[in-house]
Scaffold this motif. Structure first.
Motif, PDB file in Angstrom:
ATOM      1  N   GLY A  43      20.683  40.122  46.446  1.00  0.00           N
ATOM      2  CA  GLY A  43      21.169  38.805  46.044  1.00  0.00           C
ATOM      3  C   GLY A  43      22.317  38.906  45.066  1.00  0.00           C
ATOM      4  N   TYR A  44      22.217  39.839  44.139  1.00  0.00           N
ATOM      5  CA  TYR A  44      23.300  40.024  43.162  1.00  0.00           C
ATOM      6  C   TYR A  44      24.586  40.453  43.867  1.00  0.00           C
ATOM      7  N   GLY A  47      26.042  37.386  45.447  1.00  0.00           N
ATOM      8  CA  GLY A  47      26.665  36.546  44.435  1.00  0.00           C
ATOM      9  C   GLY A  47      27.972  37.121  43.926  1.00  0.00           C
ATOM     10  N   LEU A  51      30.793  34.618  44.714  1.00  0.00           N
ATOM     11  CA  LEU A  51      30.956  33.746  43.558  1.00  0.00           C
ATOM     12  C   LEU A  51      31.882  34.297  42.476  1.00  0.00           C
ATOM     13  N   MET A  67      26.467  28.692  36.573  1.00  0.00           N
ATOM     14  CA  MET A  67      25.622  29.796  37.027  1.00  0.00           C
ATOM     15  C   MET A  67      24.375  29.948  36.152  1.00  0.00           C
ATOM     16  N   THR A  71      20.602  29.876  37.472  1.00  0.00           N
ATOM     17  CA  THR A  71      19.728  31.022  37.208  1.00  0.00           C
ATOM     18  C   THR A  71      18.419  30.565  36.591  1.00  0.00           C
ATOM     19  N   ILE A  96      21.448  36.201  43.225  1.00  0.00           N
ATOM     20  CA  ILE A  96      22.681  35.499  43.606  1.00  0.00           C
ATOM     21  C   ILE A  96      23.299  34.778  42.413  1.00  0.00           C
ATOM     22  N   THR A  97      22.467  34.160  41.581  1.00  0.00           N
ATOM     23  CA  THR A  97      22.993  33.300  40.506  1.00  0.00           C
ATOM     24  C   THR A  97      23.281  34.038  39.203  1.00  0.00           C
ATOM     25  N   VAL A  99      25.320  36.097  37.997  1.00  0.00           N
ATOM     26  CA  VAL A  99      26.613  36.792  38.057  1.00  0.00           C
ATOM     27  C   VAL A  99      27.507  36.480  36.856  1.00  0.00           C
ATOM     28  N   THR A 328      29.920  44.531  43.773  1.00  0.00           N
ATOM     29  CA  THR A 328      29.211  44.275  45.027  1.00  0.00           C
ATOM     30  C   THR A 328      28.771  45.586  45.656  1.00  0.00           C
TER      31      THR A 328
END
Length: 378
Positions: A43-44, A47, A51, A67, A71, A96-97, A99, A328
């Motif tokens: 997920g990271y 994101g 994002l 964000m 989160t 994901i969130t 970041v 990433t």
């Protein structure tokens, strides 16, 4: 900025000392709960790719605050999980969130003078690694005392507090691009094609972080078995040991400022390799684990800071996107390391985990050797 980065990135690592407790509470196997850190890291990575490039397109403070609120919601969903499937989805959302830290790091690099950029990035990154390591310590004790759900509720509330503080303290930024979002994402693929330094740093960083994640994702299972029989609170204490290695961040950045940062990349990979050899041979002795953890965090931090010094030497207007791409790939490597180590643990336990980590480090070294005969560029 360092404190903010450390606090936010800690969300990704609260789960690791709690995996045994979660498995017992949700009546799941150790192998199944091993998907929690893997999905968080995936997920990271998602994101980071989708994002973080918005930092070049939007005002950063506003984006960071958005964000943080998202989160907080994701952490609350994890705390309220009724089963493992719910927790896995929430873990993906947390990744994901969370970041915000990777929006702050290129901001710090932009504010720094070029001759001090490595040191400044190293200082901010020391906050990141200390946050990663202390997250394990805090969650280990909270999990043992109040239960694993309490850790997620506390983290959720902390994100709201942090958003209020940053609303007053974080300076505004000026976007460096005026393009559409599809054009922004498309430019990421062009950067991968056009920047060989980015490709090399990304692969080395991915393999280094994969080895790092392999250790921390399985340590709680290793310590729960003979000869240790330790709970989550003792597992978390190893995060404090790793803080010793985190102090190397500004030093590594300073060396990268004065010398070719690729030299410190090679040094960092060598130290990390040494740590896993110690884990393999002396891991069943507490002193061997302690020495190995110090060397692991020292090596991983030196590699990471040196890689970032390399990519931030590229044009300033690309920094958010360069950092997004580099991180990433790093967290894709981390997710791969978590997945492979969970499988290796289920088949060969500790020796398998060490072998997987050394294999990933070998890939990083092969990349370095491949380009060694070419002129060393920053």
């Amino acid at each position: 900025m360092a404190i903010t980065c450390g606090t936010v990135v800690a969300n990704l690592y609260y789960n690791q000392p709690l995996l045994v407790v979660i498995a017992q509470n949700l009546q799941a196997s150790n192998h199944a709960t091993g998907w929690i850190p893997m999905l968080t890291q995936i997920g990271y990575a998602v994101g980071l790719f989708l994002l973080v490039p918005l930092g070049d397109l939007m005002e950063r403070r506003r984006l960071i605050l958005m964000m943080l609120v998202l989160t907080s919601v994701a952490l609350g969903a994890a705390a309220a999980s009724l089963n493992l499937a719910w927790l896995l989805v929430a873990s993906l959302a947390i990744g994901i969130t969370s970041v915000s830290a990777q929006l702050i790091i290129p901001f710090a690099a932009q504010l720094a003078k070029p001759e001090h950029r490595g040191r400044i990035v190293g200082t901010v990154m020391s906050g990141v690694l200390i946050g990663i390591l202390l997250a394990r310590t805090v969650s280990g004790f909270v999990g043992a005392s109040l239960g694993w759900r309490a850790m997620y509720w506390l983290a959720s509330g902390l994100m709201i507090v942090l958003a209020v503080v940053l609303l007053r303290m974080l300076p505004k930024s000026q976007p460096s691009l005026r393009v559409s979002y599809p054009q922004l994402v498309g430019s990421l693929f062009k950067l991968i094609q056009q920047q060989p330094i980015l490709r090399e740093a990304s692969l080395a960083g991915a393999m280094s972080f994969g080895a790092f994640s392999a250790f921390w994702s399985t340590l709680v299972f290793f310590l729960a078995q003979p000869p240790y029989h330790y709970g989550s609170e003792v597992t978390g204490l190893f995060g404090l040991v790793g803080v010793v290695g985190a102090t190397a961040a500004p030093v590594a950045g300073k060396i990268a400022d004065k010398r070719n940062p690729k030299i410190t990349v090679a040094l960092g990979l060598s130290i990390t390799t040494l740590s896993f050899l110690i884990f393999w041979v002396f891991g069943y002795h507490i002193l061997g684990l302690i020495v190995g953890v110090i060397l692991l965090d020292l090596g991983a931090q030196s590699t990471h800071i040196s890689n970032q010094a390399r990519i931030f030497s590229l044009p300033l207007e690309f920094h958010s996107r360069l950092n997004a791409l580099y991180m990433t790939f790093s967290f894709m490597g981390g997710a791969l390391g978590s997945f492979l180590s969970a499988y290796a643990w289920s088949r060969w336990e500790w020796h398998g985990v060490c072998a997987i980590a050394l294999l990933m480090l070998g890939v990083a070294f092969m990349t370095f050797i491949k380009r060694r005969r070419q002129p060393l560029v920053s």
